[in-house]
Design an enzyme around this catalytic site. Structure first.
Site: not given
Ligand code: OSB
Ligand code: MG
Length: 380
Positions: A246, A170, A270, A168, A221, A142, A196, A298
């Site tokens: 999510d 952002k 999660k 992924k 996402e 991510s 995401d 994560g």
């Molecule tokens: O939206 O998935 C998410 C990290 C912190 C809060 C929200 C998200 C995330 C990540 C990180 O996308 C994923 C990772 O732990 O590598």
């Molecule tokens: Mg997410």
């Protein structure tokens, strides 16, 4: 060893600070240093295991933070489990849910710890205890929001070269279509790419989101508000790209609502967000019954939280690569031995030859990183 029951004698809470190799920016905030809440459990038989509460530093992802979780764990979660005899970790969730709303991440840290304690005490790996079927799991990365599309495209390419099976990226308004276009051009039409948005869009943005349909994304996402399944259903109708939820999925009931309303076609599970392993397994099973793929998300976990995600992702319906990157993606040095590593093929081994969470905890290092601690124990 046959274990008749798990009885917790003490739980020690610790806050450690661990700097990320680079800041992680999402639409709702940026993280430089993780403030991580660790729990160390001891049973009356002397079995020790660790868990991690994944609540963030600020309430930008969920209403919980590390500080609200600390309070909830001390005041309401731990008193419900301390000294009780559990024959099966599945008994914990109903006890924590009865007349106790919310605080999923606080509950999960304790509930999951008890699953791992049960595994450790019986000498079995956590993944096997919950019904895991995989020897290795597929890994994705991510990537946070970057300053320019070119910088992001470089990072995406490097990640694919390193072996990651899904990238992924952002997105947020203004850093979306152009960023996706440049990345897609750089990696080719078939590379496994998704976005995401962490709730950054609203119904006025549907036109922009519809443009994302052109880029062969695996999924989009959580584009819309965290508590709005109806708006997601409206959007999903307009898109051919699957929506993945999510933040919206806080338990098995919301997963059922998503399926019924057609608010999305994929779920990112999660375990912290949904209140622990029993809840995660229920969502996993419900999705499997409806042909909905799931994958493990994560929360920038340390190696301790990561071990739970690895175990969970070994369940059969986790059929898409998770946001479960190896330790080196986040930290100069992790707090577990061995650290989590990824093969050139983008896979992490499920430690099915080791009991409990499958890694040992670097106690000296944790001691050095600790900024506060508190031990809760059975009254004697
Ligand atoms: O939206 O998935 C998410 C990290 C912190 C809060 C929200 C998200 C995330 C990540 C990180 O996308 C994923 C990772 O732990 O590598
Ligand atoms: Mg997410």
């Amino acid at each position: 060893m046959t274990v008749r029951f798990i009885q917790i004698d003490s739980i020690t809470l610790r806050e450690i600070h661990l700097s990320l190799k680079e800041p992680f920016r999402i639409s709702s905030g940026v993280t430089h240093t993780r403030k991580i809440l660790l729990l160390e459990f001891k049973t009356v038989d002397g079995v020790v295991e660790w868990s991690e509460c994944v609540a963030g530093e600020e309430p930008n992802y969920s209403p919980e933070t590390i500080d609200t979780a600390w309070l909830a764990i001390r005041e309401w979660v731990v008193p419900r489990v301390l000294g009780k005899q559990f024959r099966d970790p599945g008994e914990v969730r109903p006890i924590l849910e009865h007349d106790f709303r919310g605080h999923n991440m606080a509950k999960a840290a304790v509930e999951m710890g008890i699953w791992a304690l049960a595994a450790r005490a019986s000498g079995v790996p956590l993944s096997k205890l919950i019904g895991g079927v995989r020897e290795e799991i597929e890994v994705g990365i991510s990537l946070g929001i970057q300053a320019t599309p070119q910088l992001l495209a470089e990072k995406v390419k490097r990640s694919l070269d390193r072996g990651y099976r899904k990238v992924k990226m952002k997105v947020e308004p203004g850093k979306d279509i152009e960023f996706v276009r440049v990345v897609r051009e750089a990696i080719g039409p078939e590379a496994h790419l998704m976005v995401d948005a962490n709730n950054a869009y609203a119904e006025g943005d549907f036109k922009t989101l519809q443009e994302l349909d052109w880029f062969n994304l695996m999924m989009i996402e959580q584009p819309l508000a965290w508590d709005d399944l109806v708006a997601h259903a409206k959007l999903q109708k307009l898109l051919k790209t699957p929506l993945c939820l999510d933040e919206s999925i806080t338990g098995v009931d919301r997963a059922g609502d998503m399926i019924e309303l057609k608010s999305g076609r994929i779920i990112n599970i999660k375990p912290g967000r949904v209140g622990g392993f029993s809840s995660s397994i229920a969502i996993h099973d419900l999705c499997a019954a409806h042909g909905i793929p799931v994958w493990c998300g994560g929360m920038l976990e340390s190696g301790i939280g990561r071990s739970y995600n690895v175990a969970l992702a070994s369940l059969p319906n986790f059929i898409l690569p998770g946001d479960i990157s190896p330790s080196e993606r986040y930290w100069e040095q992790d707090i577990v031995v061995p650290e989590w590593t990824m093969s050139r093929e983008g896979k992490i081994n499920v430690p099915n030859d080791k009991p409990g969470i499958g890694v040992e905890v670097d106690r000296d290092r944790i001691e050095n990183l600790t900024v506060r601690s508190e031990t809760l124990r059975t009254a004697r």
